[in-house]
Enzyme design. Sequence first.
Site, PDB file in Angstrom:
ATOM      1  NE  ARG A   1     -13.103  23.318   5.031  1.00 40.34           N
ATOM      2  CZ  ARG A   1     -12.889  24.099   3.977  1.00 40.34           C
ATOM      3  NH1 ARG A   1     -13.002  23.619   2.760  1.00 40.34           N
ATOM      4  NH2 ARG A   1     -12.589  25.354   4.148  1.00 40.34           N
TER       5      ARG A   1
ATOM      6  NE  ARG B   1     -16.865  21.934  -1.934  1.00 40.81           N
ATOM      7  CZ  ARG B   1     -16.106  23.004  -2.149  1.00 40.81           C
ATOM      8  NH1 ARG B   1     -16.414  23.843  -3.095  1.00 40.81           N
ATOM      9  NH2 ARG B   1     -15.039  23.219  -1.407  1.00 40.81           N
TER      10      ARG B   1
ATOM     11  NE  ARG C   1     -22.882  23.922  -0.754  1.00 41.82           N
ATOM     12  CZ  ARG C   1     -23.233  24.924  -1.537  1.00 41.82           C
ATOM     13  NH1 ARG C   1     -24.484  25.108  -1.830  1.00 41.82           N
ATOM     14  NH2 ARG C   1     -22.315  25.753  -1.987  1.00 41.82           N
TER      15      ARG C   1
ATOM     16  CG  ASP D   1     -16.848  28.380   7.038  1.00 41.56           C
ATOM     17  OD1 ASP D   1     -16.440  27.484   6.295  1.00 41.56           O
ATOM     18  OD2 ASP D   1     -16.287  29.486   7.132  1.00 41.56           O
TER      19      ASP D   1
ATOM     20  CE1 TYR E   1     -10.683  33.263   3.558  1.00 42.14           C
ATOM     21  CE2 TYR E   1      -9.916  32.798   5.772  1.00 42.14           C
ATOM     22  CZ  TYR E   1      -9.990  32.462   4.439  1.00 42.14           C
ATOM     23  OH  TYR E   1      -9.371  31.329   3.975  1.00 42.14           O
TER      24      TYR E   1
END
Length: 339
Positions: free
Chosen positions: A24, A28, A37, A74, A149
């Site tokens: 990652r 952010r 973003r 992703d 998920y």
Amino acid sequence: MEQRKLMRVLNGETVSPPPVWLMRQAGRYLPEYREIRAKAGGFLDLCYDPDFATEVTLQPIRRFGFDGAILFSDILVIPDALDRGLHFVAGEGPKLTPLRVDEVASLDPSRAETHLAPVIATVARLREELPAETTLIGFCGAPFTVATYMIAGHGTPDQAPARLFGYRHPEAMEKLLYLLAEMSADYLIRQLTAGADCVQIFDSWAGVLDEACFEAYAIGPVRRMVEKVRAAKPDAKIIGFAKGAGAFLSTYREKTGVDAVGLDWQVPMGFAQDLQRSGPVQGNLDPLRLIAGGRALDEGVDRILQNLGSGPLIFNLGHGITPDAPIEHVEALLKRLRG
Ligand SMILES: Cc1c2[nH]c(c1CCC(=O)O)Cc1[nH]c(c(CCC(=O)O)c1C)Cc1[nH]c(c(CCC(=O)O)c1C)Cc1[nH]c(c(C)c1CCC(=O)O)C2
């Protein structure tokens, strides 16, 4: 050109100081990511726009000079290609339409090639734009983690919905996992063809499985993926990251066929050394040591170097970097590692 450092380790060499990247690493915690973003709109818009995705992948390389660049995308682009209603709700993570058992037979992978074309275009752009010494890492989710998920429709603390689905509907679970394995293998093959040097399979939720389910869900479908990728790309280098898998890691390399074993931060050093005797390992600093910085960070880095630094090692965190990681601590980690 001399072979890229990270690829040398994947070929079994010991490289000192070890090559490093962080799971990652685009995200952010970087102000330049937050800026793009905000311009791109949603997170998925970033993933499917080759200009944005290329830029965001390059950001941590420019800033820190990591040895590996991981494609910005992703793991949930595969269920998105299956039209499972994927969207991201700010502060809550991914949401999908929960998969019912009677829908498994009608899942249709035929859109995947077109749907994923922008991601493949990003891989090709990246290989052109990255420095020659930087390894380009492609990736996908492992079938079980992606299925968790799809089944729950969101993240859960223990993946109870997917585990119950497997106990109640073993045939449907097997069908789902092997469908995902075929699609994911095709996707990795396309990434490798477009210019990825190696690929990582993220099984972030493998740690919730009992022994029989680990074999059926975390080994079998991943082994199928590795076989399929190798049939198309005999020299492909594959990193397998089964987070929380504990003692199951002792046979993970041999049973799945991956080249390198990713280690979460709980893997004991003695056990990691045993794993390193059969090939490269990757990991495994606790991401919270990076948040804390100072002594906690230095001690964590030193311990990994002392125990694993004299064998094939790719230095990484034991899971992804979080948005609250201070940039100065990433710099301190690199300084400690590289001197
Ligand atoms: C389980 C999983 C997902 N995605 C991923 C995993 C496996 C690894 C892991 O366990 O962390 C993998 C992933 N996700 C992302 C990458 C990009 C490359 C990288 O820098 O590592 C990779 C390799 C970007 C991302 N994927 C996501 C973000 C944050 C999106 C944003 O900008 O708001 C990023 C940068 C969103 C995402 N995507 C996913 C979740 C649960 C979330 C929400 C959690 C969160 O907000 O951090 C699913």
